[in-house]
Design an enzyme around this catalytic site. Structure first.
Site, PDB file in Angstrom:
ATOM      1  N   ARG A 131     -16.113   8.485   7.721  1.00 32.83           N
ATOM      2  CA  ARG A 131     -16.591   7.332   7.063  1.00 32.83           C
ATOM      3  C   ARG A 131     -16.357   5.986   7.679  1.00 32.83           C
ATOM      4  O   ARG A 131     -16.645   4.901   6.829  1.00 32.83           O
ATOM      5  CB  ARG A 131     -16.438   7.383   5.630  1.00 32.83           C
ATOM      6  CG  ARG A 131     -16.991   8.468   4.703  1.00 32.83           C
ATOM      7  CD  ARG A 131     -18.472   8.578   4.820  1.00 32.83           C
ATOM      8  NE  ARG A 131     -18.811   9.589   3.932  1.00 32.83           N
ATOM      9  CZ  ARG A 131     -19.043  10.825   3.856  1.00 32.83           C
ATOM     10  NH1 ARG A 131     -18.532  11.337   5.187  1.00 32.83           N
ATOM     11  NH2 ARG A 131     -19.383  11.655   2.980  1.00 32.83           N
ATOM     12  N   GLU A 170     -16.571   2.463  -0.617  1.00 31.82           N
ATOM     13  CA  GLU A 170     -17.182   3.169   0.624  1.00 31.82           C
ATOM     14  C   GLU A 170     -18.134   2.158   0.936  1.00 31.82           C
ATOM     15  O   GLU A 170     -18.514   1.956   2.190  1.00 31.82           O
ATOM     16  CB  GLU A 170     -17.479   4.628   0.275  1.00 31.82           C
ATOM     17  CG  GLU A 170     -17.579   5.332   1.652  1.00 31.82           C
ATOM     18  CD  GLU A 170     -19.144   5.258   2.191  1.00 31.82           C
ATOM     19  OE1 GLU A 170     -19.161   4.645   3.256  1.00 31.82           O
ATOM     20  OE2 GLU A 170     -20.063   5.265   1.498  1.00 31.82           O
ATOM     21  N   SER A 174     -21.040   8.690  -2.835  1.00 30.50           N
ATOM     22  CA  SER A 174     -19.586   8.347  -3.193  1.00 30.50           C
ATOM     23  C   SER A 174     -19.664   7.033  -3.105  1.00 30.50           C
ATOM     24  O   SER A 174     -19.973   6.286  -2.356  1.00 30.50           O
ATOM     25  CB  SER A 174     -19.012   9.049  -2.071  1.00 30.50           C
ATOM     26  OG  SER A 174     -19.069  10.435  -2.095  1.00 30.50           O
TER      27      SER A 174
HETATM   28  N1  EPU Z   1     -13.642  17.020  -7.936  1.00 29.16           N
HETATM   29  C1  EPU Z   1     -13.288  16.856  -9.238  1.00 29.16           C
HETATM   30  N2  EPU Z   1     -13.985  16.184  -9.874  1.00 29.16           N
HETATM   31  C2  EPU Z   1     -14.972  15.466  -9.706  1.00 29.16           C
HETATM   32  C3  EPU Z   1     -15.356  15.523  -8.234  1.00 29.16           C
HETATM   33  C4  EPU Z   1     -14.913  16.263  -7.665  1.00 29.16           C
HETATM   34  O1  EPU Z   1     -12.395  17.436  -9.604  1.00 29.16           O
HETATM   35  O2  EPU Z   1     -15.683  14.966 -10.489  1.00 29.16           O
HETATM   36  C5  EPU Z   1     -13.066  18.123  -6.876  1.00 29.16           C
HETATM   37  C6  EPU Z   1     -13.415  19.568  -7.160  1.00 29.16           C
HETATM   38  O3  EPU Z   1     -12.248  20.201  -6.902  1.00 29.16           O
HETATM   39  C7  EPU Z   1     -14.403  19.523  -5.883  1.00 29.16           C
HETATM   40  C8  EPU Z   1     -13.625  18.618  -4.786  1.00 29.16           C
HETATM   41  O4  EPU Z   1     -13.175  17.704  -5.768  1.00 29.16           O
HETATM   42  O5  EPU Z   1     -14.399  21.031  -5.428  1.00 29.16           O
HETATM   43  C9  EPU Z   1     -14.709  18.197  -3.751  1.00 29.16           C
HETATM   44  O6  EPU Z   1     -15.577  17.692  -4.325  1.00 29.16           O
HETATM   45  P1  EPU Z   1     -16.956  17.644  -3.527  1.00 29.16           P
HETATM   46  O7  EPU Z   1     -17.265  18.820  -2.923  1.00 29.16           O
HETATM   47  O8  EPU Z   1     -18.209  17.051  -4.395  1.00 29.16           O
HETATM   48  O9  EPU Z   1     -16.906  16.380  -2.520  1.00 29.16           O
HETATM   49  P2  EPU Z   1     -16.226  15.262  -2.409  1.00 29.16           P
HETATM   50  O10 EPU Z   1     -14.920  15.218  -1.588  1.00 29.16           O
HETATM   51  O11 EPU Z   1     -16.225  14.612  -3.681  1.00 29.16           O
HETATM   52  C10 EPU Z   1     -17.534  14.306  -0.277  1.00 29.16           C
HETATM   53  C11 EPU Z   1     -18.250  13.369   0.367  1.00 29.16           C
HETATM   54  C12 EPU Z   1     -19.693  13.611  -0.029  1.00 29.16           C
HETATM   55  C13 EPU Z   1     -20.051  14.859   0.425  1.00 29.16           C
HETATM   56  C14 EPU Z   1     -19.322  15.877  -0.113  1.00 29.16           C
HETATM   57  C15 EPU Z   1     -19.634  17.327   0.717  1.00 29.16           C
HETATM   58  C16 EPU Z   1     -16.755  11.301   0.621  1.00 29.16           C
HETATM   59  C17 EPU Z   1     -16.451  10.046   0.227  1.00 29.16           C
HETATM   60  N3  EPU Z   1     -17.841  12.150  -0.199  1.00 29.16           N
HETATM   61  O12 EPU Z   1     -17.206  14.393  -1.838  1.00 29.16           O
HETATM   62  O13 EPU Z   1     -20.290  12.371   0.468  1.00 29.16           O
HETATM   63  O14 EPU Z   1     -21.446  15.070  -0.016  1.00 29.16           O
HETATM   64  O15 EPU Z   1     -17.946  15.592   0.275  1.00 29.16           O
HETATM   65  O16 EPU Z   1     -19.204  17.291   1.762  1.00 29.16           O
HETATM   66  O17 EPU Z   1     -16.269  11.890   1.551  1.00 29.16           O
HETATM   67  C18 EPU Z   1     -21.316  10.173   0.155  1.00 29.16           C
HETATM   68  O18 EPU Z   1     -20.723   9.819   1.231  1.00 29.16           O
HETATM   69  O19 EPU Z   1     -21.886   9.422  -0.415  1.00 29.16           O
HETATM   70  C19 EPU Z   1     -21.231  11.747  -0.140  1.00 29.16           C
HETATM   71  C20 EPU Z   1     -21.924  11.914  -1.290  1.00 29.16           C
END
Ligand code: EPU
Length: 338
Positions: A164, A334, A238
């Site tokens: 990012r 972010e 995010s």
């Molecule tokens: N989780 C929780 N609670 C929550 C959210 C997430 O426990 O409220 C845990 C869950 O275990 C889940 C894990 O976190 O399995 C990962 O969550 P998710 O797959 O939604 O991914 P993220 O790490 O929260 C990142 C990116 C997103 C992108 C997704 C999928 C960043 C800051 N965000 O989110 O990007 O869509 O992975 O690759 O890296 C963005 O940048 O605007 C964005 C949406």
């Protein structure tokens, strides 16, 4: 170029935050841009570059000249035995580009479906989702330096991409406008299915060898269940980066939070799920003033109607504070805050 004055920016940022711009100039070509930079009135004024407004938190009115980048056009620039090279104007909508490349039979962007914003904004934060980042599909970009009007090109190394992050959030922040992007879609196409949500889809379905179109559909479905539609709830995706910690920090947090979600990075550190940390501090679904923590994904803050940028930041700071108090981890915001 087309110049407008006293513009309402609320419809131009996906968070739907209120702010006005004294001057907004629509830029539809590199020549338009050079004309503005040489302009007797606007040339010397500070500039704010606006793409799709999807990664922005507006906390005040904007006195800088807002440049709305609308440079369009997309084409296959070349094809070799090992890649398709696509060239696209910075003003194109990212998701439309993904749909178009798939329809043309050039797969590779399917994991990046439905990411809001424009093509020109994509390299700034090295957009990424479901196991693919822009840098994995990047060839080069063209940009114009705001101070001089000089055009230049950068390859992936020159953009200094990391999670990012890119040179456009560091040395070149506020100093250059990205005008054109070239993407390299590798041949033969290989599916990227390591991300847990996609792995699960593959196991659940009959389709063990999905094609790019199938993966595109899965990514769209997953995103629609987890992430709020900005047309319904204003948001900037995010709101925090997933923090990266070393082994000692990870062990310390694990002691008090055994369920912590983390992923090893190639440099032997660990990316923690910020959403998990925020949820563990009790923030999921919480509302303050007109701002909420999205109840399907705690990493996203939403405008529940009538929110201001300051209210968004106040909630963000409260979340940062409680996550730091409990886990001693700093969450970095972010989107760009103005
Ligand atoms: N989780 C929780 N609670 C929550 C959210 C997430 O426990 O409220 C845990 C869950 O275990 C889940 C894990 O976190 O399995 C990962 O969550 P998710 O797959 O939604 O991914 P993220 O790490 O929260 C990142 C990116 C997103 C992108 C997704 C999928 C960043 C800051 N965000 O989110 O990007 O869509 O992975 O690759 O890296 C963005 O940048 O605007 C964005 C949406």
């Amino acid at each position: 170029m087309h110049i407008e004055t006293d513009i309402d920016l609320q419809p131009l940022n996906t968070f739907g935050l209120p702010a006005r711009a004294a001057t907004l100039i629509h830029i539809s070509s590199e020549d338009d841009l050079r004309e503005v930079l040489a302009h007797p009135v606007y040339g010397s004024k500070a500039k704010l570059v606006l793409g799709g407004g999807s990664n922005l938190v507006l906390t005040q009115d904007i006195n800088a000249v807002v440049l709305k980048i609308e440079i369009m056009g997309r084409r296959l620039l070349g094809e070799s035995a090992d890649a398709w090279i696509i060239e696209t104007g910075a003003g194109e909508t990212w998701h439309d580009l993904v749909v178009w490349t798939l329809a043309q039979g050039w797969p590779g962007l399917e994991n990046l479906a439905l990411i809001p914003g424009t093509v020109g904004a994509a390299p700034v934060q090295n957009i990424g989702a479901y196991g693919v980042e822009l840098r994995d599909r990047f060839d080069a970009l063209d940009a114009v330096e705001l101070a001089t009007g000089r055009s230049f090109s950068l390859d992936a190394a020159g953009c200094r991409f990391s999670y990012r992050h890119s040179i456009f959030k560091a040395e070149l922040a506020g100093k250059a406008v990205i005008t054109r992007l070239r993407l390299r879609l590798p041949k033969p196409w290989r599916p990227v299915l390591e991300y847990p949500d996609l792995k699960r889809r593959r196991l659940e379905g009959a389709d063990a060898e999905p094609n790019a179109r199938q993966i595109f559909d899965w990514v769209c479905e997953v995103r629609r269940t987890k992430l709020p539609d900005p047309m319904v709830w204003g948001n900037a995706g995010s709101f925090f980066k997933n923090p990266i910690v070393n082994q000692n920090q990870l062990d310390a947090i694990r002691c008090q939070a055994p369920g912590l979600v983390s992923f090893a990075t190639p440099d032997d550190r660990f990316k923690l799920s910020a959403g998990w940390l925020i949820e563990a501090c009790g923030w999921k679904g919480q509302i303050r003033d007109h701002v909420g923590v999205y109840d399907q994904q705690s990493l996203v803050l939403i405008n529940r109607g009538g929110a201001t940028g300051r209210q968004v930041l106040a909630l963000a700071e409260a979340i940062q504070h409680s996550v730091f108090q409990r886990f001693k981890v700093h969450l970095e915001i972010e989107p760009q805050v103005i």
